[in-house]
Design a protein around this motif. Sequence first.
Motif, short mmCIF file in Angstrom:
data_model
loop_
_atom_site.label_atom_id
_atom_site.label_comp_id
_atom_site.label_asym_id
_atom_site.label_seq_id
_atom_site.Cartn_x
_atom_site.Cartn_y
_atom_site.Cartn_z
N ASP A 7 -62.58 50.27 15.43
CA ASP A 7 -63.83 50.44 16.14
C ASP A 7 -64.49 49.07 16.16
N SER A 8 -65.55 48.93 16.93
CA SER A 8 -66.23 47.65 17.00
C SER A 8 -67.73 47.84 17.04
N LYS A 9 -68.41 46.79 16.68
CA LYS A 9 -69.86 46.76 16.72
C LYS A 9 -70.25 45.53 17.52
N GLY B 183 -71.63 41.82 14.42
CA GLY B 183 -70.62 42.64 15.07
C GLY B 183 -69.20 42.16 14.81
#
Length: 100
Positions: free
Chosen positions: A55-57, A62
């Motif tokens: 997943d990523s932010k 991030g």
Amino acid sequence: MLSKKSQYAFKALSYLVEKRNDGPILISEIAEHKKIPLKFLENILLELKKADILDSKKGKGGGYFFKENPENVKLAKIIRLVNVAYCASSLCKPEFLRKM
């Protein structure tokens, strides 16, 4: 023999495992530490995100991180995901892929 794409995927994932307690990791950091071309790595990580492995932010703080426990991710699944577009061996027949 593993494709270059698989090798890069494993290098990136191993780095994310090493840093999993540090929060999201920038693509540029992974690319620099593992000597992976940035554009190539972006594509690999995006494929792994679409497969719900990562997943990523976005924004400050991030980066990418594991969506699930990395111990539950099968190596065969990674190989299949990153190589399915040009998989030509008999191992990549649809019957085999369904078993992964």
